[in-house]
Structure formats: C-alpha cells, structure tokens
Design an enzyme around this catalytic site. Structure first.
Site, mmCIF file in Angstrom:
data_model
loop_
_atom_site.group_PDB
_atom_site.id
_atom_site.type_symbol
_atom_site.label_atom_id
_atom_site.label_comp_id
_atom_site.label_asym_id
_atom_site.label_seq_id
_atom_site.Cartn_x
_atom_site.Cartn_y
_atom_site.Cartn_z
ATOM 1 N N ASN A 190 0.780 -1.091 0.064
ATOM 2 C CA ASN A 190 -0.058 0.012 -0.013
ATOM 3 C C ASN A 190 0.992 1.405 -0.188
ATOM 4 O O ASN A 190 0.404 2.474 0.455
ATOM 5 C CB ASN A 190 -0.940 -0.029 1.244
ATOM 6 C CG ASN A 190 -0.386 -0.005 2.446
ATOM 7 O OD1 ASN A 190 1.027 -0.139 2.595
ATOM 8 N ND2 ASN A 190 -1.083 0.065 3.627
ATOM 9 N N ASP B 245 2.993 2.679 1.878
ATOM 10 C CA ASP B 245 3.380 3.502 3.055
ATOM 11 C C ASP B 245 4.953 3.598 3.636
ATOM 12 O O ASP B 245 5.233 4.060 4.707
ATOM 13 C CB ASP B 245 2.592 3.384 4.149
ATOM 14 C CG ASP B 245 2.792 1.901 4.763
ATOM 15 O OD1 ASP B 245 3.369 1.134 4.087
ATOM 16 O OD2 ASP B 245 1.871 1.553 5.675
ATOM 17 N N ASP C 100 5.643 -15.593 15.538
ATOM 18 C CA ASP C 100 6.936 -15.239 16.562
ATOM 19 C C ASP C 100 6.174 -14.962 17.855
ATOM 20 O O ASP C 100 5.245 -14.107 17.821
ATOM 21 C CB ASP C 100 7.624 -14.330 16.067
ATOM 22 C CG ASP C 100 9.006 -14.400 16.287
ATOM 23 O OD1 ASP C 100 9.272 -14.331 17.700
ATOM 24 O OD2 ASP C 100 10.130 -13.734 15.752
ATOM 25 N N ASP D 69 10.505 -16.459 21.165
ATOM 26 C CA ASP D 69 11.730 -15.604 21.228
ATOM 27 C C ASP D 69 12.315 -15.845 22.810
ATOM 28 O O ASP D 69 11.750 -16.085 23.582
ATOM 29 C CB ASP D 69 11.115 -14.050 21.169
ATOM 30 C CG ASP D 69 12.163 -13.225 21.259
ATOM 31 O OD1 ASP D 69 13.021 -12.955 20.434
ATOM 32 O OD2 ASP D 69 12.270 -12.017 22.269
ATOM 33 N N GLU E 223 14.091 -20.196 20.675
ATOM 34 C CA GLU E 223 15.311 -19.118 20.575
ATOM 35 C C GLU E 223 15.986 -19.486 21.974
ATOM 36 O O GLU E 223 15.557 -19.014 22.853
ATOM 37 C CB GLU E 223 15.177 -17.834 20.138
ATOM 38 C CG GLU E 223 16.365 -17.224 19.830
ATOM 39 C CD GLU E 223 16.221 -15.508 19.957
ATOM 40 O OE1 GLU E 223 17.244 -14.837 19.556
ATOM 41 O OE2 GLU E 223 15.631 -15.210 20.735
ATOM 42 N N HIS F 162 17.549 -12.208 11.405
ATOM 43 C CA HIS F 162 17.164 -10.718 11.506
ATOM 44 C C HIS F 162 17.927 -9.916 12.502
ATOM 45 O O HIS F 162 17.875 -8.891 12.556
ATOM 46 C CB HIS F 162 15.550 -10.340 11.674
ATOM 47 C CG HIS F 162 15.066 -11.047 13.053
ATOM 48 N ND1 HIS F 162 15.144 -12.246 13.234
ATOM 49 C CD2 HIS F 162 15.135 -10.272 14.225
ATOM 50 C CE1 HIS F 162 15.083 -12.262 14.571
ATOM 51 N NE2 HIS F 162 14.585 -11.127 15.050
ATOM 52 N N ASP F 163 18.734 -10.812 13.316
ATOM 53 C CA ASP F 163 19.707 -10.109 14.432
ATOM 54 C C ASP F 163 21.142 -10.231 13.963
ATOM 55 O O ASP F 163 21.784 -9.908 14.820
ATOM 56 C CB ASP F 163 19.454 -10.954 15.669
ATOM 57 C CG ASP F 163 17.957 -10.855 16.516
ATOM 58 O OD1 ASP F 163 17.390 -9.726 16.070
ATOM 59 O OD2 ASP F 163 17.654 -11.786 17.221
HETATM 60 O O1 TEU Z 1 16.794 -11.754 19.944
HETATM 61 C C1 TEU Z 1 17.391 -12.173 21.245
HETATM 62 C C2 TEU Z 1 18.604 -11.463 21.602
HETATM 63 O O2 TEU Z 1 19.194 -11.595 22.856
HETATM 64 C C3 TEU Z 1 19.279 -10.592 20.700
HETATM 65 O O3 TEU Z 1 18.939 -9.347 20.838
HETATM 66 C C4 TEU Z 1 20.681 -10.885 20.484
HETATM 67 O O4 TEU Z 1 21.046 -10.988 21.802
HETATM 68 C C5 TEU Z 1 21.387 -9.710 20.064
HETATM 69 O O5 TEU Z 1 21.189 -9.171 18.753
HETATM 70 C C6 TEU Z 1 22.954 -10.265 20.064
HETATM 71 O O6 TEU Z 1 23.836 -9.222 20.144
HETATM 72 C C7 TEU Z 1 15.304 -11.639 20.203
HETATM 73 C C8 TEU Z 1 14.819 -11.368 18.937
HETATM 74 O O7 TEU Z 1 15.338 -12.163 17.745
HETATM 75 C C9 TEU Z 1 15.500 -9.843 18.625
HETATM 76 O O8 TEU Z 1 15.026 -9.426 17.530
HETATM 77 C C10 TEU Z 1 14.745 -9.021 19.896
HETATM 78 O O9 TEU Z 1 15.498 -7.624 19.849
HETATM 79 C C11 TEU Z 1 15.085 -9.585 21.225
HETATM 80 O O10 TEU Z 1 15.042 -10.933 21.360
HETATM 81 C C12 TEU Z 1 14.294 -8.989 22.284
HETATM 82 O O11 TEU Z 1 12.679 -9.599 21.909
#
Ligand code: TEU
Length: 537
Positions: free
Chosen positions: A22, A24, A97, A193, A235, A308-309
C-alpha cells in the site's frame, strides 16, 4: 514416519522489509500474499514471520502491546487469515513469532501494573525497591524506576520491554489461553523468542535456564499447541547440548527444534559483537561437529547462518564481492546438507549483502543505539571507531534493509520512501536479475532444496550421522553423511584459494551437486563446493 519439518526448508520473513503493497514505506501482509508464488517456487515449506502484533515498534515488534491483534501497518486479522489460506493452498505453513519473555510497556497489562502496587496486574511484571547491578542485553541497567509507585521494574532488553513474571500462575494461564487462540486461528507453529529467559529468579541472579524453565514449557505446550505436527522452535542463546536435548527430544514434549547460538557466541570477542573479531573457521567447524553429533538421534537442530539479528551471512562468512554468488551457494550447501531443519533468511536467496553505511544515524535499531550509548558514550569501553567497525560487521540493520526485488526506485519494495534505507547495491543485486541468471543463487538453491528434501538422498540427509573430516584444515569444510551402504561427501571450499583434492581418493565418485561447471581435475576453485556419492558394494 519422519516429522514434516525434517524434510522441509523454512523461510524467515521480516514483514516490515519484505513487500509494501500500500506504498506507505513499510512491508505488509498483502505484500507477502503477492509474493507467495516466489516462495513456493523456491521450495519452502513454511514461513516464519517476525512479530506482526500491535506494537509501538521500539524493537521492531519484539515489544508487543496486544498479543491478539495485528499492527495496522501490516494489515488486519482478516489479512492474516487470507495469508494463511493462500499459503496453505501452496503447501506453505505459517509460523508466528511469540515473544513471551516481555511485553511492550504499552501493553495493557503493564499500563495497569504501573498504576499502583495493588493493581491486579502488578505481579505480571517484576518489581523491586532497589536495583542491582544487572545490565540489560541492549546496554544500561536492567532496572528502570517508576516514579508513580516508587519501585524499579526489570527488563532484560530496552526499558520499553518490561520482563513478565513467569512465577505468577495467572500470567502463565493467560499466556496459554492466548496461544491456544492462535492455534485455533490456524497458524501452524511458533518461533519462541528468548524462551530460555522465562524461568528466571532475579533475586538469585538466575536470568536464563532457570529451574522451572522446562516445566513451564511443558505446561505451555500441554495447554495450547499440544500436537506433534506443530512446528515449534525455541530461541535459546545459552543452550548446552543437554539443554538442547531437553528442548527438542520428541519424547520430552517441549519443542520441535531449537535455535542454538554457539556458532555465533563462540566466535565473538569478550565485549560482544561490537568489538570486531575475525571468524575462526576451525572453531566454527568444531561447533558444528559438537551440535550435529550431540543432538543426533536425541534432539533436532535448526540450520541457519543468518537471521534478523545477525549480519548478512554472505558478508560475515563468505565473500560478498568477487565471489558473492559462488560463496552464497557454498554456504547454503555446507549448511543445508547437515542434519536439522534449514532456515533461509529473507534476501539471502539472492545473495543480499551488508550495507556500507558510515553514519550511525543511518541505523535504526534500538540495540545499536542503546549499545552505542552504553559502550562508547557512558562506559567508554570502545572508541567510536571501534564501535563502527563492529557495527559494520555485525549490526542487526544489515539484515533489515528492504528486500531487493528489482532495479527500480526503492528496489521495487515500495513506491514510497522505505522506513529504513535500501542497500545501495540494489541495481545489481535483486530478484529480477538473479532469477534471469540460470547459474544465479536462487536457481541453485532451488536445486539444493529439492535434492535435500525430495531426492533419493532425502532420508540420508534427514537422518544419518554427520562425520566431519579434515577439521583442522583452514580452507575446506568437509563432512560425510552415511548409512553404511551409501555415503555423500560434502567438500566445500570456504576460501579464495584453489584447492587440489587429488590426494583424497575421490577418483570416479559421482558428482551429485556442484556449484561450478567442472570438477574433472579434482580441484576446487575459489568458493566451489561439490557433493559426491560413494556407494559400497
Ligand atoms: O533476540 C534475542 C537477543 O538476545 C538478541 O537481541 C541478541 O542477543 C543480540 O542481537 C545479540 O547481540 C530476540 C529477537 O530475535 C530480537 O530481534 C529481539 O530484539 C530480542 O529477542 C528481544 O525480544
């Protein structure tokens, strides 16, 4: 009969940056529906979406303000229903998630809890009169003062992410009911998570793997997703092999599999990811040996190099310049023929790379901002230059830039300015270009996925022992999977050197997969991988 996820590949999708329908500037559920054919064609069997619930997005959705609603920037519950149905029609399961360690400070529970000590929601969170020295994972104290009630609340991440008090049975049953509601809604699994943090006992300074952790998980499962067909992945940053077995042994009624992180943490510097450290390739191979063999027959691994981390896998482990295509193929092949469920992180299937942003203000991530404040400005443990070097190698935003669909403005992600900058290389690296190239990454990955899940070797790959060889070699990642009669040998060159394998006695073995055109001379070119078959008669 093998569980379905033993012969499937999961796609991790970051909705905010996948496809904006959309215009945005933010990706959304309708955008995902538009691209389901692309994912089906790749051969994925499930999509794990990072959180799409109502949230102020302080931590991009890992701060949930309402567990049973969708953030309107992504769409509505009706859109999610449509996505689940449309995906199901393409044999793709939708995995949500679940963030159960903490909520947003805008969640009604917390808004109530902080009104008074007597509020019925007060005990949903963790309050103390005095803070201790515990630090938040994102930097700064893990305790924030609330001036209304004159106590401190506990948060292991940002102060806008207060930790839930899992010792409270009311909280636990409310969470179970919420999960049950999602199961009835039609989702087919959950990624949980930081689930190893829920069993904490702050007064004893136990913050993860607490004594009640496994019981909490078993109860949760019994009361909500209690099905052997449901895909759950916990996780668990600090898991040992024994923990991994508890979490993922089928008979233990916890999860289907875990994400463990030893291949990341083992290779980090003492100060963590923002102090740059070269990859120790041999140490990396040893971690894989440990987890592959440690969980064999006793638990179940997930296989991933990016999420994504984490930074882009190709930039971290491969060569994102001259050998970008070859090294992407090599990383995928090395990983996907191990035992476990492979995960592809959005964009890795076309070899997306880290950004080269020099300016800290280009980055959006709360972890980056808070850690900079802590390590550079407050504690002065790192200089600005050191932090920037670590950030450019390991920052989380590298993986969060918009998906590069084509060479048009904003990479075909959106007609509007995206919420985070597009990687400058989108005119070269994009889906349209990669699909056009028969020897591109996506097309190779399709072949690899098919080989892994559907070929006559699928059972061997799903269930046989992992046997590493030449573990002390500095360039070659080599292992075999064998059932006695048949052995497949994976020989992956993780370097720019040409490797001569003529000493390894490989003459005459059938080549099942090859990232390059030839292997007739028994030489591996830079970042070349071959998979060979050995049959015992
Ligand atoms: O990630 C767990 C987490 O501890 C990460 O933040 C990680 O420790 C860090 O990037 C390493 O340096 C999960 C999610 O995947 C993350 O996106 C969230 O920010 C976090 O939990 C809090 O919910």
């Amino acid at each position: 009969m093998d569980k379905w996820w033993k012969k499937t590949v999961v796609y991790e999708l970051y909705p905010q940056s996948f496809k904006d329908s959309n215009n945005d500037g933010v990706g959304d559920l309708k955008g995902i529906i538009e691209k389901l054919d692309y994912l089906q064609d790749l051969g994925v069997g499930a999509i794990w979406m990072t959180p799409i619930y109502t949230s102020p997005l302080v931590d991009n959705g890992y701060d949930i303000a309402d567990y049973q609603n969708i953030n309107e920037i992504y769409g509505s519950l009706a859109d999610l229903k449509n996505l689940i149905k449309a995906a199901e029609a393409k044999q793709i399961k939708i995995i949500m998630d679940l963030v159960l360690n903490h909520t947003s400070d805008q969640h009604n529970w917390f808004l109530q809890a902080k009104t008074s000590k007597a509020n019925p929601y007060r005990d949903y969170y963790i309050w103390r009169d005095q803070p201790d020295e515990k630090k938040s994972i994102f930097g700064g104290s893990a305790w924030t003062y609330d001036s209304t009630t004159k106590q401190y609340y506990f948060h292991q991440f940002a102060k806008e992410q207060p930790d839930l008090n899992w010792e409270n049975p009311k909280l636990r049953s409310e969470i179970s009911a919420m999960i049950k509601w999602w199961v009835d809604f039609g989702v087919k699994g959950f990624r949980l998570d930081v689930i190893d943090l829920i069993g904490k006992e702050v007064d004893k300074k136990i913050y993860s793997n607490g004594p009640n952790l496994h019981q909490f998980i078993k109860d949760l499962r019994a009361e909500s997703w209690n099905s052997a067909e449901f895909l759950t992945v916990g996780e668990c940053w600090g898991a040992s092999i024994d923990d991994g077995i508890k979490y993922s042994n089928e008979k233990n009624d916890e999860f289907s599999m875990i994400f463990q992180f030893e291949q990341i943490t083992e290779l980090q510097s003492e100060l963590g990811k923002y102090l740059y450290k070269e990859i120790d390739f041999i140490a990396l191979k040893k971690v894989y040996k440990k987890w592959q063999q440690g969980l064999h027959g006793l638990g179940w691994n997930s296989l991933y190099l990016g999420n994504h981390d984490l930074p882009r896998m190709i930039s971290k482990y491969g060569n994102d310049q001259e050998f970008r295509v070859a090294s992407s193929k090599t990383l995928f092949t090395t990983l996907f023929l191990m035992e476990g469920t492979p995960f592809i992180y959005q964009g890795d299937e076309i070899g997306m790379t880290n950004t080269n942003w020099e300016n800290i203000t280009d980055y959006q991530d709360v972890e980056i901002k808070n850690t900079y404040q802590d390590l550079v400005l407050d504690e002065k443990k790192l200089t600005h230059e050191e932090f920037m070097q670590g950030l450019k190698a390991n920052g989380r935003d590298h993986a969060r830039t918009p998906m590069q669909w084509d060479g048009s403005e904003n990479a075909g992600f959106s007609n509007a300015k995206p919420w985070i900058k597009v990687n400058e290389n989108y005119q070269t690296i994009n889906v349209e270009n990669d699909l056009k190239n028969p020897s591109g990454i996506y097309n190779y990955l399709k072949t690899l996925i098919n080989f892994r899940n559907k070929s006559e070797y699928a059972d061997l790959i799903a269930n046989s022992l992992y046997v590493p060889t030449l573990i002390d070699d500095s360039y070659l990642f080599a292992y075999a999977r064998t059932n006695g009669q048949k052995t497949i040998k994976i020989l992956a060159n993780w370097s720019e050197k040409e490797l001569d394998l003529s000493v390894l006695n490989l003459q005459g073995l059938e080549v099942l997969l090859n990232t390059h055109d030839s292997f007739a001379d028994l030489k591996l070119k830079a970042w070349q991988t071959v998979v060979l078959l050995e049959t015992r008669i």
